[in-house]
Scaffold this motif. Sequence first.
Motif, short mmCIF file in Angstrom:
data_model
loop_
_atom_site.label_atom_id
_atom_site.label_comp_id
_atom_site.label_asym_id
_atom_site.label_seq_id
_atom_site.Cartn_x
_atom_site.Cartn_y
_atom_site.Cartn_z
N VAL A 53 23.60 15.71 25.00
CA VAL A 53 22.08 15.89 24.84
C VAL A 53 21.73 14.47 24.65
N ALA A 54 22.11 13.85 23.62
CA ALA A 54 21.60 12.74 22.93
C ALA A 54 22.15 11.26 23.76
N THR A 57 20.74 11.01 27.72
CA THR A 57 19.22 10.58 28.05
C THR A 57 18.98 9.11 28.42
N PRO A 61 13.74 9.05 27.12
CA PRO A 61 12.60 9.63 26.16
C PRO A 61 11.90 8.63 25.24
N LEU A 86 18.34 11.86 34.98
CA LEU A 86 18.70 12.42 33.78
C LEU A 86 19.49 13.78 34.20
N THR A 123 23.83 20.89 28.74
CA THR A 123 23.34 19.67 28.92
C THR A 123 22.27 19.45 29.81
N LEU A 127 18.39 17.78 28.78
CA LEU A 127 18.12 16.51 28.91
C LEU A 127 16.62 16.40 29.33
N ALA A 130 14.54 16.87 26.60
CA ALA A 130 14.45 15.84 25.73
C ALA A 130 13.42 14.90 26.24
N LEU A 131 13.06 14.95 27.57
CA LEU A 131 12.19 13.77 28.10
C LEU A 131 10.82 14.62 27.76
N TRP A 219 18.87 3.08 24.66
CA TRP A 219 19.95 3.86 24.93
C TRP A 219 21.19 3.52 24.09
N SER A 222 21.04 4.59 20.57
CA SER A 222 21.02 6.27 20.65
C SER A 222 22.59 6.68 20.95
#
Length: 433
Positions: A53-54, A57, A61, A86, A123, A127, A130-131, A219, A222
């Motif tokens: 999920v992280a 992305t 986000p 995504l 997931t 995602l 998250a956006l 990213w 991240s």
Amino acid sequence: MSGSHARHVALSILGNGFPPIAVLVTAPILARALDVDGRGDLAAATAPFMLAVAIATLGLPDAVTNVLARRSYLRRVTWLALVSSLLGTGMLSVVIVWLASPILTQGGSSGLATLMTIATVATIPGLLVALLRGTAAGLHMWGVVATERVLNGSLRIAGIVGFALAGQLTLFTATLVTVLGPVLAGFAYVRLIGAKPSLARTSRPTSSRRTFAYGTKAWLGSVAGVLLMRIDQLLILPLGGAAQLGLYAVAVNVSEVPLIINSATREVMFSSDAAQRDNARAGLAARATFIACLLCAIVVLAPIGWWLPLVFGVEFSGAIPIALVAALAVVVGVPGSIAGATLSARGRPELRSYSILVACALNVVLLFVLVPPLGGVGAALATLAGNLVSSNMCIAFTIRNHQFSWADFYRIRPSDFRSLARAGARLLRRASE
């Protein structure tokens, strides 16, 4: 700390705080229902979802937050490109986990590989949530972000407690609750419909290329940051066994309580510094957040020898030394976390990424060296080393590029305590109104 920033931080603390609190509330129930090995299997089954999920992305986000906080905007075709990207990375994540699951679940229970793959399917919608969260943050809609996270925590509590009361709390049902809660909580963002950024007369749309370029730079950090925080829960099972992972998962739940404050401040600083740069505010945020996180860690962990066995069971007493080292790792990383947010807000997310990549490489090497002989304590020591490296590299980059000094991040002043006290009093007054 100004009134508006204090209010935003308060909302962010509420949002960031509720999911960890829900984890703490449900952790004893899970520990007693699943035992040490079962708790380790649950951590292993859900770890790829948390990572994906992280990681998947692509930093988008954060890119959206940066664009909207600068009072720019995105064309519809850019939004479509973001969503399509995504969805693609989400599906790719599922395939990768499916292929790697036999290796990642060595030492776990039978059927764990299948359960891991099923969990990772969440997931894809995760995602998109998250956006939406990045969009709300860029519009300074912290109340909506807080609502999503409170809903996430509430769903977790309701699900775990409900299955426990029904006598149906198993590894399978616990996994479903863990991965579906964050997805269903995304319905809080229906309030984004019709919301628009406050645009200045000179505002121009940000191109897709520029948005993806910023996202790519962010990213890398991240990816490395999530790996630094979560790859241990993927590697402890094959390196140290399910029991050590079960102890480690409980220790992490406890030790990351100070992250509630740090994450809240970092999110608000990223958005506000992107809108208006202020070195004094960033330095104060780093120092005050460090003080607050240190005090929080002391309050939670000083009596841990008494309350952890009582709450989780005597069989989880081995998590105590792990939690102490892991909490130290959290606290020492606070100043660098705010420095990293400053770098990202000012258009240099790649510098934060370099810092975390170096730390992540060190962390992985130390996991292979320390986990076999030391178990969960070794994993916590590896995280501590990684956080020290990452934090201080971020601070060094911030000093070099944005006219800060080491004292801005590390020299605690009496005025910091006064500012922290005033901010706390202001938040309490608002809460009582």
